[in-house]
Design an enzyme around this catalytic site. Sequence first.
Site, PDB file in Angstrom:
ATOM      1  N   CYS A  66      34.032  34.150  32.733  1.00 27.88           N
ATOM      2  CA  CYS A  66      33.656  34.529  34.193  1.00 27.88           C
ATOM      3  C   CYS A  66      32.225  34.186  34.426  1.00 27.88           C
ATOM      4  O   CYS A  66      31.425  34.547  33.990  1.00 27.88           O
ATOM      5  CB  CYS A  66      34.120  35.608  34.606  1.00 27.88           C
ATOM      6  SG  CYS A  66      33.562  35.948  36.377  1.00 27.88           S
ATOM      7  N   ARG A  69      29.959  36.982  37.277  1.00 24.63           N
ATOM      8  CA  ARG A  69      29.869  38.365  36.947  1.00 24.63           C
ATOM      9  C   ARG A  69      28.546  39.248  37.591  1.00 24.63           C
ATOM     10  O   ARG A  69      28.747  40.236  37.169  1.00 24.63           O
ATOM     11  CB  ARG A  69      30.019  38.612  35.487  1.00 24.63           C
ATOM     12  CG  ARG A  69      31.369  38.343  34.916  1.00 24.63           C
ATOM     13  CD  ARG A  69      31.416  38.465  33.310  1.00 24.63           C
ATOM     14  NE  ARG A  69      31.138  37.048  32.881  1.00 24.63           N
ATOM     15  CZ  ARG A  69      30.883  37.124  31.571  1.00 24.63           C
ATOM     16  NH1 ARG A  69      31.013  38.076  30.574  1.00 24.63           N
ATOM     17  NH2 ARG A  69      30.623  35.848  30.979  1.00 24.63           N
ATOM     18  N   TRP A 238      35.733  35.043  45.165  1.00 24.83           N
ATOM     19  CA  TRP A 238      35.673  34.107  46.293  1.00 24.83           C
ATOM     20  C   TRP A 238      35.640  32.741  45.298  1.00 24.83           C
ATOM     21  O   TRP A 238      35.429  32.612  43.898  1.00 24.83           O
ATOM     22  CB  TRP A 238      34.534  33.969  47.064  1.00 24.83           C
ATOM     23  CG  TRP A 238      33.124  34.300  46.296  1.00 24.83           C
ATOM     24  CD1 TRP A 238      32.309  33.623  45.683  1.00 24.83           C
ATOM     25  CD2 TRP A 238      32.249  35.581  46.605  1.00 24.83           C
ATOM     26  NE1 TRP A 238      31.307  33.914  45.549  1.00 24.83           N
ATOM     27  CE2 TRP A 238      31.181  35.426  45.795  1.00 24.83           C
ATOM     28  CE3 TRP A 238      32.543  36.884  46.928  1.00 24.83           C
ATOM     29  CZ2 TRP A 238      30.267  36.322  45.623  1.00 24.83           C
ATOM     30  CZ3 TRP A 238      31.753  37.922  46.885  1.00 24.83           C
ATOM     31  CH2 TRP A 238      30.645  37.783  46.267  1.00 24.83           C
ATOM     32  N   GLU A 243      36.094  24.537  41.636  1.00 25.72           N
ATOM     33  CA  GLU A 243      37.322  24.899  41.089  1.00 25.72           C
ATOM     34  C   GLU A 243      38.151  23.939  42.022  1.00 25.72           C
ATOM     35  O   GLU A 243      39.359  23.353  41.218  1.00 25.72           O
ATOM     36  CB  GLU A 243      37.683  26.148  41.344  1.00 25.72           C
ATOM     37  CG  GLU A 243      36.682  27.175  40.709  1.00 25.72           C
ATOM     38  CD  GLU A 243      37.136  28.520  40.944  1.00 25.72           C
ATOM     39  OE1 GLU A 243      38.081  28.770  40.384  1.00 25.72           O
ATOM     40  OE2 GLU A 243      36.318  29.236  41.665  1.00 25.72           O
TER      41      GLU A 243
HETATM   42  C1  HEM Z   1      32.830  37.165  42.969  1.00 26.92           C
HETATM   43  C2  HEM Z   1      33.145  35.868  42.768  1.00 26.92           C
HETATM   44  C3  HEM Z   1      33.467  35.064  41.471  1.00 26.92           C
HETATM   45  C4  HEM Z   1      33.552  33.787  41.170  1.00 26.92           C
HETATM   46  C5  HEM Z   1      32.636  32.727  41.981  1.00 26.92           C
HETATM   47  C6  HEM Z   1      34.092  33.719  40.054  1.00 26.92           C
HETATM   48  C7  HEM Z   1      34.097  32.365  39.316  1.00 26.92           C
HETATM   49  C8  HEM Z   1      34.894  32.317  38.143  1.00 26.92           C
HETATM   50  C9  HEM Z   1      35.346  30.723  37.669  1.00 26.92           C
HETATM   51  C10 HEM Z   1      34.747  29.602  38.190  1.00 26.92           C
HETATM   52  C11 HEM Z   1      36.043  31.065  36.710  1.00 26.92           C
HETATM   53  C12 HEM Z   1      36.755  29.771  35.867  1.00 26.92           C
HETATM   54  C13 HEM Z   1      37.951  29.692  36.615  1.00 26.92           C
HETATM   55  C14 HEM Z   1      38.707  28.408  36.083  1.00 26.92           C
HETATM   56  O1  HEM Z   1      38.023  27.466  35.316  1.00 26.92           O
HETATM   57  O2  HEM Z   1      39.879  28.203  36.200  1.00 26.92           O
HETATM   58  C15 HEM Z   1      36.209  32.473  36.496  1.00 26.92           C
HETATM   59  C16 HEM Z   1      37.134  32.892  35.426  1.00 26.92           C
HETATM   60  C17 HEM Z   1      37.506  34.357  35.345  1.00 26.92           C
HETATM   61  N1  HEM Z   1      37.224  35.341  36.250  1.00 26.92           N
HETATM   62 FE1  HEM Z   1      35.726  35.032  37.710  1.00 26.92          FE
HETATM   63  N2  HEM Z   1      34.823  34.855  39.603  1.00 26.92           N
HETATM   64  C18 HEM Z   1      34.592  35.738  40.450  1.00 26.92           C
HETATM   65  C19 HEM Z   1      34.772  37.044  40.336  1.00 26.92           C
HETATM   66  C20 HEM Z   1      35.632  37.651  39.531  1.00 26.92           C
HETATM   67  C21 HEM Z   1      36.328  38.762  39.826  1.00 26.92           C
HETATM   68  C22 HEM Z   1      36.164  40.024  40.858  1.00 26.92           C
HETATM   69  C23 HEM Z   1      36.964  39.114  38.667  1.00 26.92           C
HETATM   70  C24 HEM Z   1      38.062  40.517  38.084  1.00 26.92           C
HETATM   71  C25 HEM Z   1      37.884  41.637  38.702  1.00 26.92           C
HETATM   72  C26 HEM Z   1      37.020  37.982  37.658  1.00 26.92           C
HETATM   73  C27 HEM Z   1      37.556  37.841  36.450  1.00 26.92           C
HETATM   74  C28 HEM Z   1      37.673  36.408  35.770  1.00 26.92           C
HETATM   75  C29 HEM Z   1      38.220  36.269  34.804  1.00 26.92           C
HETATM   76  C30 HEM Z   1      39.309  37.217  33.744  1.00 26.92           C
HETATM   77  C31 HEM Z   1      38.179  34.903  34.414  1.00 26.92           C
HETATM   78  C32 HEM Z   1      38.911  34.056  33.001  1.00 26.92           C
HETATM   79  C33 HEM Z   1      40.509  33.715  33.579  1.00 26.92           C
HETATM   80  C34 HEM Z   1      41.293  33.025  32.472  1.00 26.92           C
HETATM   81  O3  HEM Z   1      41.013  33.530  31.241  1.00 26.92           O
HETATM   82  O4  HEM Z   1      42.316  32.497  32.626  1.00 26.92           O
HETATM   83  N3  HEM Z   1      35.948  36.919  38.397  1.00 26.92           N
HETATM   84  N4  HEM Z   1      35.349  33.284  37.307  1.00 26.92           N
HETATM   85  N1  LIG Z   2      37.119  32.076  41.507  1.00 25.40           N
HETATM   86  C1  LIG Z   2      37.864  32.398  40.930  1.00 25.40           C
HETATM   87  N2  LIG Z   2      38.529  31.492  40.132  1.00 25.40           N
HETATM   88  C2  LIG Z   2      39.407  31.781  39.042  1.00 25.40           C
HETATM   89  C3  LIG Z   2      39.069  32.894  38.213  1.00 25.40           C
HETATM   90  C4  LIG Z   2      40.139  33.032  37.025  1.00 25.40           C
HETATM   91  C5  LIG Z   2      41.232  32.268  36.997  1.00 25.40           C
HETATM   92  C6  LIG Z   2      41.151  31.201  37.668  1.00 25.40           C
HETATM   93  C7  LIG Z   2      42.551  30.298  37.302  1.00 25.40           C
HETATM   94  N3  LIG Z   2      42.190  29.456  36.210  1.00 25.40           N
HETATM   95  C8  LIG Z   2      43.251  28.713  35.806  1.00 25.40           C
HETATM   96  C9  LIG Z   2      43.045  27.186  36.398  1.00 25.40           C
HETATM   97  C10 LIG Z   2      44.196  26.383  36.197  1.00 25.40           C
HETATM   98  C11 LIG Z   2      43.701  25.527  34.956  1.00 25.40           C
HETATM   99  C12 LIG Z   2      42.506  25.564  34.858  1.00 25.40           C
HETATM  100  N4  LIG Z   2      41.980  26.588  35.818  1.00 25.40           N
HETATM  101  C13 LIG Z   2      40.586  30.826  38.586  1.00 25.40           C
HETATM  102  C14 LIG Z   2      38.657  33.952  40.896  1.00 25.40           C
HETATM  103  C15 LIG Z   2      39.812  34.339  41.065  1.00 25.40           C
HETATM  104  C16 LIG Z   2      39.883  35.622  40.937  1.00 25.40           C
HETATM  105  C17 LIG Z   2      38.763  36.125  41.097  1.00 25.40           C
HETATM  106  S1  LIG Z   2      37.544  35.170  40.813  1.00 25.40           S
END
Ligand code: HEM
Ligand SMILES: N=C(Nc1cccc(CNC[C@@H]2CCCN2)c1)c1cccs1
Length: 359
Positions: A66, A69, A238, A243
Amino acid sequence: VIERTTDYHEAERFVRLFHAEHPKAGGLSARLRDVAREIARRGSYTHTYEELEFGARVAWRNSNRCIGRLYWQSLKVRDRRRTTSAEGVALECVEHLREATNGGKVRPVITVFPPDVPACPAPRVLNEQLIRYAGYRQPDGSVVGDPRHVELTALVRSLGWRGEGGRFDVLPLVIRPGRGEPLLCNLPGDVVLEVPIEHPEFPWFAELGLRWHAVPAISGMCLEIGGICYPCAPFNGWYMGAEIGARNLADTDRYDQLPVVAERLGLDLSTDRSLWRDHALVELNVAVLHSFDKAGVTMTDHHTESRRFLTHLRKEEKAGRACPADWSWIVPPISGGATPVFHRYYDDAVLTPNFVARH
Ligand code: HEM
Ligand SMILES: N=C(Nc1cccc(CNC[C@@H]2CCCN2)c1)c1cccs1
Protein backbone atom coordinates in the site's frame (compact mmCIF):
# COMPACT_ATOMS: atom_id res chain seq x y z
CA VAL A 1 -13.39 -24.98 8.83
CA ILE A 2 -10.27 -26.32 10.57
CA GLU A 3 -10.82 -26.00 14.32
CA ARG A 4 -7.70 -24.26 15.62
CA THR A 5 -7.22 -22.60 18.97
CA THR A 6 -5.74 -19.14 18.94
CA ASP A 7 -1.99 -19.13 19.63
CA TYR A 8 -1.40 -17.43 23.01
CA HIS A 9 2.08 -16.26 21.87
CA GLU A 10 0.50 -14.32 18.94
CA ALA A 11 -2.11 -12.86 21.31
CA GLU A 12 0.54 -11.84 23.84
CA ARG A 13 2.71 -10.15 21.17
CA PHE A 14 -0.25 -8.10 19.98
CA VAL A 15 -1.40 -7.09 23.49
CA ARG A 16 2.16 -6.02 24.32
CA LEU A 17 2.31 -4.01 21.06
CA PHE A 18 -0.98 -2.32 21.98
CA HIS A 19 0.31 -1.37 25.43
CA ALA A 20 3.68 -0.22 24.07
CA GLU A 21 1.87 2.26 21.78
CA HIS A 22 -0.71 3.20 24.44
CA PRO A 23 1.43 3.71 27.58
CA LYS A 24 -1.55 5.21 29.47
CA ALA A 25 -3.63 2.06 28.88
CA GLY A 26 -2.27 0.33 31.98
CA GLY A 27 -3.28 -3.13 33.27
CA LEU A 28 -1.00 -5.09 30.92
CA SER A 29 -0.48 -8.10 33.19
CA ALA A 30 -4.17 -8.27 34.11
CA ARG A 31 -5.11 -8.19 30.40
CA LEU A 32 -2.56 -10.91 29.55
CA ARG A 33 -3.97 -13.10 32.34
CA ASP A 34 -7.56 -12.60 31.10
CA VAL A 35 -6.53 -13.44 27.52
CA ALA A 36 -4.75 -16.61 28.65
CA ARG A 37 -7.79 -17.63 30.67
CA GLU A 38 -10.23 -17.01 27.81
CA ILE A 39 -8.06 -19.02 25.37
CA ALA A 40 -7.87 -21.86 27.92
CA ARG A 41 -11.63 -21.75 28.39
CA ARG A 42 -12.96 -21.42 24.78
CA GLY A 43 -10.00 -21.68 22.40
CA SER A 44 -9.88 -17.99 21.52
CA TYR A 45 -10.21 -14.53 23.07
CA THR A 46 -12.09 -11.32 22.42
CA HIS A 47 -10.41 -8.04 21.41
CA THR A 48 -11.58 -4.93 23.26
CA TYR A 49 -12.90 -2.23 20.91
CA GLU A 50 -9.68 -0.23 21.45
CA GLU A 51 -7.54 -3.27 20.59
CA LEU A 52 -9.65 -3.93 17.45
CA GLU A 53 -9.41 -0.29 16.32
CA PHE A 54 -5.64 -0.23 16.92
CA GLY A 55 -5.19 -3.65 15.27
CA ALA A 56 -7.02 -2.60 12.09
CA ARG A 57 -5.01 0.64 11.85
CA VAL A 58 -1.70 -1.20 12.36
CA ALA A 59 -2.74 -3.82 9.78
CA TRP A 60 -3.01 -0.93 7.31
CA ARG A 61 0.33 0.49 8.53
CA ASN A 62 1.88 -2.95 7.88
CA SER A 63 0.40 -3.43 4.38
CA ASN A 64 3.58 -3.84 2.30
CA ARG A 65 1.83 -3.19 -1.02
CA CYS A 66 0.00 0.00 0.00
CA ILE A 67 1.33 3.37 -1.18
CA GLY A 68 -1.42 5.22 0.72
CA ARG A 69 -0.38 4.52 4.33
CA LEU A 70 0.42 8.08 5.47
CA TYR A 71 -3.07 8.45 6.99
CA TRP A 72 -3.15 5.05 8.74
CA GLN A 73 -4.20 6.61 12.06
CA SER A 74 -7.40 8.10 10.58
CA LEU A 75 -9.03 4.78 9.65
CA LYS A 76 -12.62 4.71 10.91
CA VAL A 77 -13.37 1.27 12.42
CA ARG A 78 -16.99 -0.03 12.44
CA ASP A 79 -17.14 -2.88 15.00
CA ARG A 80 -19.82 -5.24 13.69
CA ARG A 81 -18.69 -8.43 15.48
CA ARG A 82 -22.25 -9.02 16.63
CA THR A 83 -23.62 -9.08 13.06
CA THR A 84 -23.82 -12.81 12.34
CA SER A 85 -26.59 -13.16 9.70
CA ALA A 86 -26.05 -12.85 5.94
CA GLU A 87 -28.80 -10.21 5.80
CA GLY A 88 -27.09 -8.23 8.56
CA VAL A 89 -23.75 -8.38 6.73
CA ALA A 90 -25.43 -7.14 3.52
CA LEU A 91 -27.07 -4.20 5.31
CA GLU A 92 -23.84 -3.24 7.07
CA CYS A 93 -21.94 -3.32 3.76
CA VAL A 94 -24.51 -0.90 2.31
CA GLU A 95 -24.11 1.38 5.35
CA HIS A 96 -20.31 1.10 5.02
CA LEU A 97 -20.53 2.43 1.44
CA ARG A 98 -22.82 5.26 2.54
CA GLU A 99 -20.38 6.34 5.29
CA ALA A 100 -17.30 5.90 3.10
CA THR A 101 -18.73 7.76 0.06
CA ASN A 102 -19.78 10.79 2.11
CA GLY A 103 -21.05 12.64 -1.01
CA GLY A 104 -17.69 12.34 -2.75
CA LYS A 105 -15.44 13.35 0.16
CA VAL A 106 -14.33 9.71 0.53
CA ARG A 107 -13.37 8.52 4.04
CA PRO A 108 -11.22 5.46 4.82
CA VAL A 109 -13.50 3.01 6.68
CA ILE A 110 -13.31 -0.65 7.71
CA THR A 111 -16.19 -2.82 8.92
CA VAL A 112 -15.14 -5.82 11.03
CA PHE A 113 -17.55 -8.76 11.02
CA PRO A 114 -17.17 -11.71 13.44
CA PRO A 115 -14.27 -14.18 13.27
CA ASP A 116 -14.99 -17.85 12.61
CA VAL A 117 -15.98 -19.79 15.73
CA PRO A 118 -15.45 -23.58 15.62
CA ALA A 119 -19.16 -24.44 15.76
CA CYS A 120 -20.25 -21.93 13.16
CA PRO A 121 -18.17 -20.27 10.39
CA ALA A 122 -18.90 -16.56 9.95
CA PRO A 123 -20.62 -15.12 6.84
CA ARG A 124 -18.32 -14.06 3.98
CA VAL A 125 -18.73 -11.58 1.13
CA LEU A 126 -17.72 -13.49 -2.01
CA ASN A 127 -17.14 -10.34 -4.12
CA GLU A 128 -13.48 -9.21 -4.13
CA GLN A 129 -14.69 -5.58 -3.83
CA LEU A 130 -18.09 -4.24 -2.70
CA ILE A 131 -18.55 -2.46 -6.04
CA ARG A 132 -17.67 -4.42 -9.19
CA TYR A 133 -18.94 -4.36 -12.81
CA ALA A 134 -20.45 -7.42 -14.52
CA GLY A 135 -18.68 -9.22 -17.38
CA TYR A 136 -20.94 -10.94 -19.94
CA ARG A 137 -19.33 -13.57 -22.21
CA GLN A 138 -20.75 -13.21 -25.74
CA PRO A 139 -21.38 -16.12 -28.18
CA ASP A 140 -18.31 -15.03 -30.21
CA GLY A 141 -16.13 -15.26 -27.07
CA SER A 142 -15.80 -11.52 -26.57
CA VAL A 143 -16.84 -9.92 -23.26
CA VAL A 144 -19.18 -7.00 -22.64
CA GLY A 145 -18.22 -5.33 -19.32
CA ASP A 146 -15.30 -6.26 -17.04
CA PRO A 147 -13.63 -9.53 -18.15
CA ARG A 148 -12.26 -9.93 -14.62
CA HIS A 149 -15.77 -10.70 -13.33
CA VAL A 150 -17.10 -13.12 -15.95
CA GLU A 151 -17.13 -15.99 -13.41
CA LEU A 152 -18.83 -13.97 -10.65
CA THR A 153 -21.39 -12.71 -13.20
CA ALA A 154 -22.14 -16.30 -14.27
CA LEU A 155 -22.53 -17.30 -10.60
CA VAL A 156 -25.02 -14.55 -9.75
CA ARG A 157 -26.96 -15.19 -12.96
CA SER A 158 -27.22 -18.88 -11.96
CA LEU A 159 -28.63 -17.62 -8.64
CA GLY A 160 -31.34 -15.63 -10.45
CA TRP A 161 -29.76 -12.19 -10.93
CA ARG A 162 -30.59 -10.52 -14.25
CA GLY A 163 -28.18 -7.79 -15.38
CA GLU A 164 -28.90 -5.42 -18.27
CA GLY A 165 -26.05 -6.72 -20.39
CA GLY A 166 -24.29 -3.32 -20.26
CA ARG A 167 -20.59 -2.47 -19.91
CA PHE A 168 -20.92 -1.04 -16.38
CA ASP A 169 -23.67 -3.01 -14.60
CA VAL A 170 -22.97 -3.02 -10.83
CA LEU A 171 -22.96 -6.60 -9.55
CA PRO A 172 -25.00 -7.61 -6.49
CA LEU A 173 -23.26 -8.52 -3.23
CA VAL A 174 -23.02 -12.28 -2.71
CA ILE A 175 -22.98 -13.14 0.99
CA ARG A 176 -22.25 -16.76 1.89
CA PRO A 177 -23.65 -17.52 5.39
CA GLY A 178 -21.95 -19.98 7.77
CA ARG A 179 -24.56 -22.48 6.58
CA GLY A 180 -27.10 -22.50 3.73
CA GLU A 181 -27.55 -20.74 0.41
CA PRO A 182 -25.69 -17.58 -0.66
CA LEU A 183 -27.70 -14.36 -0.33
CA LEU A 184 -27.80 -11.90 -3.25
CA CYS A 185 -28.13 -8.23 -2.37
CA ASN A 186 -28.48 -5.45 -4.98
CA LEU A 187 -26.67 -2.27 -3.90
CA PRO A 188 -29.08 0.69 -3.71
CA GLY A 189 -28.24 3.32 -6.37
CA ASP A 190 -27.62 6.03 -3.76
CA VAL A 191 -24.64 4.16 -2.27
CA VAL A 192 -22.89 3.59 -5.63
CA LEU A 193 -21.43 6.96 -6.66
CA GLU A 194 -19.99 6.82 -10.19
CA VAL A 195 -17.97 9.27 -12.30
CA PRO A 196 -18.40 9.62 -16.09
CA ILE A 197 -14.94 9.89 -17.73
CA GLU A 198 -14.33 12.89 -19.98
CA HIS A 199 -11.20 14.72 -21.16
CA PRO A 200 -10.47 18.42 -20.52
CA GLU A 201 -9.37 19.01 -24.17
CA PHE A 202 -10.95 16.27 -26.34
CA PRO A 203 -14.77 16.42 -26.50
CA TRP A 204 -14.88 13.04 -28.28
CA PHE A 205 -13.56 11.36 -25.13
CA ALA A 206 -17.00 11.42 -23.45
CA GLU A 207 -18.39 9.50 -26.46
CA LEU A 208 -16.33 6.46 -25.39
CA GLY A 209 -18.99 6.04 -22.67
CA LEU A 210 -16.44 5.24 -19.95
CA ARG A 211 -17.22 5.61 -16.24
CA TRP A 212 -15.91 4.24 -12.92
CA HIS A 213 -17.17 4.00 -9.31
CA ALA A 214 -15.88 6.42 -6.72
CA VAL A 215 -15.08 4.05 -3.83
CA PRO A 216 -12.69 1.08 -3.93
CA ALA A 217 -13.74 -1.26 -1.09
CA ILE A 218 -11.78 -4.52 -0.73
CA SER A 219 -13.93 -7.31 0.65
CA GLY A 220 -11.88 -10.38 -0.23
CA MET A 221 -9.06 -10.18 2.34
CA CYS A 222 -8.75 -11.39 5.95
CA LEU A 223 -7.78 -9.04 8.77
CA GLU A 224 -5.31 -10.80 11.10
CA ILE A 225 -4.82 -9.40 14.61
CA GLY A 226 -3.04 -11.14 17.50
CA GLY A 227 -3.67 -14.66 16.20
CA ILE A 228 -7.32 -14.00 15.34
CA CYS A 229 -8.40 -13.95 11.68
CA TYR A 230 -11.41 -11.82 10.71
CA PRO A 231 -12.37 -13.35 7.33
CA CYS A 232 -14.86 -10.61 6.49
CA ALA A 233 -13.56 -7.08 7.12
CA PRO A 234 -14.26 -4.88 4.06
CA PHE A 235 -12.07 -1.78 3.95
CA ASN A 236 -11.97 1.21 1.60
CA GLY A 237 -9.78 4.19 0.86
CA TRP A 238 -9.92 6.46 -2.15
CA TYR A 239 -8.57 5.68 -5.62
CA MET A 240 -5.22 6.65 -7.06
CA GLY A 241 -6.07 7.68 -10.65
CA ALA A 242 -3.54 5.27 -12.20
CA GLU A 243 -5.43 2.27 -10.82
CA ILE A 244 -8.34 3.15 -13.11
CA GLY A 245 -6.48 4.88 -15.96
CA ALA A 246 -3.45 2.59 -16.18
CA ARG A 247 -4.97 -0.76 -15.11
CA ASN A 248 -8.78 -1.16 -14.95
CA LEU A 249 -9.51 0.69 -18.21
CA ALA A 250 -6.14 -0.06 -19.89
CA ASP A 251 -5.20 -3.72 -19.28
CA THR A 252 -5.83 -5.91 -22.34
CA ASP A 253 -7.66 -8.41 -20.07
CA ARG A 254 -9.81 -5.62 -18.57
CA TYR A 255 -11.51 -2.79 -20.55
CA ASP A 256 -8.56 -2.61 -23.06
CA GLN A 257 -9.18 1.04 -24.04
CA LEU A 258 -5.67 2.03 -25.24
CA PRO A 259 -6.23 1.13 -28.94
CA VAL A 260 -9.57 3.01 -28.97
CA VAL A 261 -8.08 6.13 -27.38
CA ALA A 262 -5.00 5.98 -29.63
CA GLU A 263 -7.23 5.72 -32.75
CA ARG A 264 -9.23 8.78 -31.71
CA LEU A 265 -5.97 10.62 -31.01
CA GLY A 266 -4.91 9.88 -34.61
CA LEU A 267 -1.76 8.00 -33.57
CA ASP A 268 0.12 5.39 -35.64
CA LEU A 269 -0.92 2.00 -34.18
CA SER A 270 1.10 0.04 -36.76
CA THR A 271 4.32 0.22 -34.76
CA ASP A 272 5.19 0.20 -31.04
CA ARG A 273 7.84 2.81 -31.87
CA SER A 274 5.22 5.52 -32.19
CA LEU A 275 4.64 4.93 -28.43
CA TRP A 276 0.92 5.07 -29.17
CA ARG A 277 0.18 3.00 -26.04
CA ASP A 278 2.14 5.46 -23.92
CA HIS A 279 0.43 8.51 -25.42
CA ALA A 280 -3.00 6.91 -24.96
CA LEU A 281 -2.14 5.98 -21.34
CA VAL A 282 -1.27 9.55 -20.45
CA GLU A 283 -4.45 10.99 -21.97
CA LEU A 284 -6.60 8.29 -20.32
CA ASN A 285 -5.04 9.16 -16.94
CA VAL A 286 -5.47 12.89 -17.56
CA ALA A 287 -9.15 12.18 -18.26
CA VAL A 288 -9.63 10.10 -15.08
CA LEU A 289 -8.05 12.73 -12.79
CA HIS A 290 -9.95 15.56 -14.51
CA SER A 291 -13.30 13.71 -14.27
CA PHE A 292 -12.99 12.84 -10.56
CA ASP A 293 -11.95 16.43 -9.78
CA LYS A 294 -14.89 17.78 -11.81
CA ALA A 295 -17.27 15.43 -9.98
CA GLY A 296 -15.86 16.47 -6.58
CA VAL A 297 -14.80 12.91 -5.74
CA THR A 298 -11.60 12.35 -3.72
CA MET A 299 -8.79 10.90 -5.83
CA THR A 300 -5.03 11.07 -5.54
CA ASP A 301 -2.50 11.07 -8.42
CA HIS A 302 0.58 8.83 -8.50
CA HIS A 303 3.03 11.75 -8.08
CA THR A 304 1.34 13.14 -4.99
CA GLU A 305 0.87 9.67 -3.52
CA SER A 306 4.52 8.73 -4.12
CA ARG A 307 5.65 11.85 -2.23
CA ARG A 308 3.21 11.11 0.61
CA PHE A 309 4.47 7.54 0.89
CA LEU A 310 8.10 8.70 1.31
CA THR A 311 6.88 11.14 3.96
CA HIS A 312 5.21 8.19 5.70
CA LEU A 313 8.44 6.18 5.46
CA ARG A 314 10.41 8.99 7.15
CA LYS A 315 7.76 9.36 9.88
CA GLU A 316 7.91 5.61 10.60
CA GLU A 317 11.72 5.62 10.76
CA LYS A 318 11.55 8.59 13.17
CA ALA A 319 9.08 6.58 15.29
CA GLY A 320 11.67 3.79 15.38
CA ARG A 321 9.51 1.43 13.34
CA ALA A 322 10.34 -0.58 10.22
CA CYS A 323 8.08 0.27 7.30
CA PRO A 324 7.82 -2.82 5.09
CA ALA A 325 7.12 -2.24 1.37
CA ASP A 326 6.87 -4.32 -1.80
CA TRP A 327 8.61 -2.29 -4.56
CA SER A 328 6.71 -4.05 -7.34
CA TRP A 329 3.34 -2.84 -5.95
CA ILE A 330 4.42 0.52 -4.52
CA VAL A 331 5.81 1.80 -7.85
CA PRO A 332 2.82 3.08 -9.90
CA PRO A 333 1.84 1.26 -13.12
CA ILE A 334 2.51 4.42 -15.17
CA SER A 335 5.62 6.67 -15.21
CA GLY A 336 7.43 4.56 -12.58
CA GLY A 337 10.82 6.24 -13.02
CA ALA A 338 9.20 9.67 -12.92
CA THR A 339 8.08 9.07 -9.31
CA PRO A 340 10.46 9.19 -6.32
CA VAL A 341 9.37 5.78 -4.95
CA PHE A 342 11.05 4.09 -7.94
CA HIS A 343 14.57 5.24 -7.03
CA ARG A 344 15.12 3.30 -3.82
CA TYR A 345 14.88 -0.11 -2.15
CA TYR A 346 12.50 -1.28 0.57
CA ASP A 347 12.50 -3.90 3.30
CA ASP A 348 9.76 -6.34 2.32
CA ALA A 349 9.30 -7.87 5.78
CA VAL A 350 5.90 -9.38 6.67
CA LEU A 351 4.65 -7.92 9.95
CA THR A 352 1.45 -8.59 11.91
CA PRO A 353 -1.31 -7.34 12.34
CA ASN A 354 -1.90 -7.37 8.58
CA PHE A 355 -4.35 -8.04 5.74
CA VAL A 356 -3.89 -11.41 4.03
CA ALA A 357 -5.46 -12.70 0.81
CA ARG A 358 -8.36 -15.04 1.57
CA HIS A 359 -7.97 -18.49 -0.01
C1 HEM B 1 -6.69 6.31 1.69
C2 HEM B 1 -6.29 6.12 0.45
C3 HEM B 1 -5.54 4.90 -0.04
C4 HEM B 1 -4.87 4.87 -1.22
C5 HEM B 1 -4.72 6.00 -2.23
C6 HEM B 1 -4.32 3.54 -1.36
C7 HEM B 1 -3.60 3.11 -2.47
C8 HEM B 1 -3.31 1.80 -2.73
C9 HEM B 1 -2.90 1.28 -4.02
C10 HEM B 1 -2.73 2.12 -5.29
C11 HEM B 1 -2.68 -0.04 -3.88
C12 HEM B 1 -2.23 -1.03 -4.97
C13 HEM B 1 -3.53 -1.59 -5.54
C14 HEM B 1 -3.32 -2.33 -6.85
O1 HEM B 1 -2.30 -2.08 -7.52
O2 HEM B 1 -4.20 -3.12 -7.21
C15 HEM B 1 -2.96 -0.37 -2.50
C16 HEM B 1 -2.83 -1.65 -1.97
C17 HEM B 1 -3.28 -2.00 -0.70
N1 HEM B 1 -3.85 -1.14 0.24
FE1 HEM B 1 -4.00 0.86 0.12
N2 HEM B 1 -4.63 2.78 -0.25
C18 HEM B 1 -5.40 3.58 0.58
C19 HEM B 1 -5.98 3.18 1.76
C20 HEM B 1 -5.94 1.88 2.27
C21 HEM B 1 -6.68 1.45 3.45
C22 HEM B 1 -7.65 2.32 4.25
C23 HEM B 1 -6.34 0.15 3.66
C24 HEM B 1 -6.78 -0.80 4.74
C25 HEM B 1 -7.29 -0.39 5.90
C26 HEM B 1 -5.39 -0.22 2.61
C27 HEM B 1 -4.80 -1.48 2.49
C28 HEM B 1 -4.17 -1.91 1.33
C29 HEM B 1 -3.78 -3.30 1.12
C30 HEM B 1 -3.94 -4.47 2.10
C31 HEM B 1 -3.21 -3.35 -0.17
C32 HEM B 1 -2.63 -4.60 -0.89
C33 HEM B 1 -3.77 -5.39 -1.51
C34 HEM B 1 -3.32 -6.73 -2.07
O3 HEM B 1 -2.31 -7.26 -1.57
O4 HEM B 1 -4.01 -7.23 -2.99
N3 HEM B 1 -5.16 0.85 1.79
N4 HEM B 1 -3.33 0.76 -1.81
N1 LIG C 1 -7.18 2.49 -3.65
C1 LIG C 1 -7.35 1.28 -3.38
N2 LIG C 1 -6.94 0.33 -4.27
C2 LIG C 1 -6.71 -1.01 -4.01
C3 LIG C 1 -6.17 -1.43 -2.79
C4 LIG C 1 -5.98 -2.80 -2.58
C5 LIG C 1 -6.27 -3.72 -3.56
C6 LIG C 1 -6.80 -3.27 -4.76
C7 LIG C 1 -7.18 -4.28 -5.82
N3 LIG C 1 -5.95 -4.92 -6.27
C8 LIG C 1 -6.19 -5.96 -7.26
C9 LIG C 1 -6.16 -5.34 -8.61
C10 LIG C 1 -6.56 -6.32 -9.66
C11 LIG C 1 -5.29 -6.71 -10.34
C12 LIG C 1 -4.23 -5.82 -9.87
N4 LIG C 1 -4.84 -4.88 -8.93
C13 LIG C 1 -7.04 -1.94 -4.99
C14 LIG C 1 -8.00 0.85 -2.12
C15 LIG C 1 -8.93 -0.14 -1.89
C16 LIG C 1 -9.29 -0.23 -0.52
C17 LIG C 1 -8.63 0.66 0.27
S1 LIG C 1 -7.61 1.62 -0.67
